[in-house]
Write a protein that holds these residues in place. Structure first.
Motif, mmCIF file in Angstrom:
data_model
loop_
_atom_site.group_PDB
_atom_site.id
_atom_site.type_symbol
_atom_site.label_atom_id
_atom_site.label_comp_id
_atom_site.label_asym_id
_atom_site.label_seq_id
_atom_site.Cartn_x
_atom_site.Cartn_y
_atom_site.Cartn_z
ATOM 1 N N GLU A 40 31.548 -48.036 12.103
ATOM 2 C CA GLU A 40 30.900 -46.815 12.579
ATOM 3 C C GLU A 40 31.678 -46.209 13.744
ATOM 4 O O GLU A 40 31.815 -44.976 13.848
ATOM 5 C CB GLU A 40 29.453 -47.114 12.993
ATOM 6 C CG GLU A 40 28.537 -47.395 11.810
ATOM 7 C CD GLU A 40 27.115 -47.775 12.215
ATOM 8 O OE1 GLU A 40 26.175 -47.377 11.500
ATOM 9 O OE2 GLU A 40 26.965 -48.463 13.254
ATOM 10 N N GLN A 41 32.218 -47.057 14.606
ATOM 11 C CA GLN A 41 33.029 -46.557 15.723
ATOM 12 C C GLN A 41 34.301 -45.881 15.212
ATOM 13 O O GLN A 41 34.706 -44.823 15.711
ATOM 14 C CB GLN A 41 33.381 -47.719 16.664
ATOM 15 C CG GLN A 41 32.190 -48.253 17.452
ATOM 16 C CD GLN A 41 32.518 -49.522 18.208
ATOM 17 O OE1 GLN A 41 33.651 -50.018 18.156
ATOM 18 N NE2 GLN A 41 31.514 -50.076 18.896
ATOM 19 N N GLY A 44 33.275 -42.643 13.738
ATOM 20 C CA GLY A 44 32.692 -41.714 14.694
ATOM 21 C C GLY A 44 31.319 -41.229 14.283
ATOM 22 O O GLY A 44 30.833 -40.204 14.797
ATOM 23 N N HIS A 45 30.666 -41.956 13.365
ATOM 24 C CA HIS A 45 29.339 -41.564 12.884
ATOM 25 C C HIS A 45 28.545 -42.823 12.558
ATOM 26 O O HIS A 45 29.121 -43.845 12.140
ATOM 27 C CB HIS A 45 29.428 -40.702 11.617
ATOM 28 C CG HIS A 45 30.041 -39.369 11.836
ATOM 29 N ND1 HIS A 45 29.329 -38.261 12.266
ATOM 30 C CD2 HIS A 45 31.337 -38.949 11.697
ATOM 31 C CE1 HIS A 45 30.133 -37.231 12.348
ATOM 32 N NE2 HIS A 45 31.366 -37.615 12.029
ATOM 33 N N GLU A 46 27.240 -42.710 12.693
ATOM 34 C CA GLU A 46 26.396 -43.794 12.222
ATOM 35 C C GLU A 46 26.358 -43.762 10.696
ATOM 36 O O GLU A 46 26.272 -42.693 10.090
ATOM 37 C CB GLU A 46 24.972 -43.654 12.779
ATOM 38 C CG GLU A 46 24.846 -44.013 14.244
ATOM 39 C CD GLU A 46 23.387 -44.098 14.690
ATOM 40 O OE1 GLU A 46 22.513 -43.742 13.845
ATOM 41 O OE2 GLU A 46 23.139 -44.505 15.829
ATOM 42 N N LEU A 47 26.400 -44.952 10.093
ATOM 43 C CA LEU A 47 26.436 -45.049 8.642
ATOM 44 C C LEU A 47 25.111 -45.540 8.073
ATOM 45 O O LEU A 47 24.834 -45.326 6.883
ATOM 46 C CB LEU A 47 27.563 -45.985 8.204
ATOM 47 C CG LEU A 47 28.965 -45.584 8.688
ATOM 48 C CD1 LEU A 47 29.980 -46.650 8.312
ATOM 49 C CD2 LEU A 47 29.367 -44.233 8.116
ATOM 50 N N THR A 58 22.931 -43.153 6.036
ATOM 51 C CA THR A 58 22.897 -41.826 6.637
ATOM 52 C C THR A 58 23.722 -40.890 5.745
ATOM 53 O O THR A 58 24.442 -41.331 4.847
ATOM 54 C CB THR A 58 23.500 -41.856 8.046
ATOM 55 O OG1 THR A 58 24.891 -42.185 7.928
ATOM 56 C CG2 THR A 58 22.799 -42.877 8.925
ATOM 57 N N SER A 60 26.411 -39.461 6.524
ATOM 58 C CA SER A 60 27.803 -39.863 6.710
ATOM 59 C C SER A 60 28.122 -41.106 5.873
ATOM 60 O O SER A 60 29.200 -41.227 5.280
ATOM 61 C CB SER A 60 28.082 -40.146 8.191
ATOM 62 O OG SER A 60 27.920 -38.983 8.964
#
Length: 297
Positions: A40-41, A44-47, A58, A60
């Protein structure tokens, strides 16, 4: 991002449960959680949307999933191909035959083997077919295409490909012995002959001379058969040669067959040392060739 993280991600998308994925892929739940957080880092998005019992993707995560599936599937295919390749037979086989046999028989015999065992290399040795059995016995070749001799050494395994007729050929056009061969009963003793130097074809020629009560006037004895057609085309004499050599010669239109009592044909086949059939490479080739011979026959 590495393939292991993507495998964890894909499985978690399917299970929607950290414990199930951790157990299935043999990692601890805490290690799985750290790997997903790392992914996730990187993205750059929460999954995932997490709660105490399950997780949900999510938007993403949904976008990443098709890419991750392709990567994991491609990786598994490559692994499978490499594993299969490691199990493939590899090495080199020395094969001896005449120049004519290299294009009249060899391609048909080897095509199926090349498809089945693409990592085996061939070293092709060409020469006088009369030397084929000696090449095998003296370990100068592993497999040879050869005429079966009248006495086959006990250590040699032989499989017949086909029966090869022999013909008497003369040059086309004007030559010194034209009038003689056109007679109803030619005086064969007066006509120069071009014949094989040795081997089964020479044995057949000698037997024919004896049958015809000819004391041959030998112009030339040729190692190999291809040059017999060449010398006959040049008008040096009449020749005795296998039909397969005559038919495949670039000079075949410059010679003609003479109608004479038939010469005994010989059997052409493949041979190797019986002890070599314990060699995985030779054994594999022998199985494919002998199966192909049955199909051709």
């Amino acid at each position: 991002m590495n393939i292991k993280i993507l495998q964890l991600f894909v499985h978690l998308c399917e299970s929607k449960n950290f414990s199930k994925t951790a157990n299935a892929l043999h990692v601890s739940p805490s290690a799985l959680s750290r790997q997903i957080q790392k992914l996730e880092q990187e993205m750059g998005h929460e999954l995932f949307i997490r709660d105490n019992r399950s997780v949900e993707l999510t938007p993403s995560g949904s976008q990443l999933l098709p890419f991750a599936l392709r990567m994991v599937n491609d990786w598994q295919q490559i692994q499978s191909q490499l594993k299969h390749q490691d199990n493939e037979l590899k090495g080199k086989i020395r094969l001896f035959c005449s120049v004519t046999a290299s294009y009249s028989h060899l391609p048909e015999l080897l095509n199926a083997f090349r498809l089945k065992h693409p990592y085996i290399e061939f070293k092709l040795l060409t020469g006088d077919p009369a030397q084929a059995i000696d090449q095998i016995i003296n370990d100068q070749a592993d497999i040879a295409i050869s005429a079966i001799p009248s006495s086959l050494p006990s250590k040699i395994e032989f499989a017949t490909i086909s029966e090869i007729p022999l013909s008497v050929i003369a040059p086309i056009g004007i030559h010194l012995f034209l009038a003689e061969i056109q007679k109803e009963n030619p005086d064969w003793n007066q006509i120069p002959f071009i014949i094989p130097e040795a081997g089964t074809a020479r044995d057949r020629a000698n037997a024919w001379f004896k049958k015809m009560k000819i004391k041959p006037n030998i112009y030339a004895q040729i190692a190999g058969h291809e040059a017999i057609v060449s010398l006959v085309a040049l008008g040096c004499g009449i020749g005795i040669a296998p039909d397969v050599v005559i038919n495949n010669s670039p000079l075949r239109d410059q010679v003609q067959r003479i109608t004479v009592p038939a010469i005994q044909p010989f059997k052409l086949g493949v041979c190797c040392k019986r002890s070599q059939l314990d060699n995985p490479l030779i054994s594999a080739l022998w199985r494919v060739i002998t199966t192909q011979i049955k199909v051709i026959g």
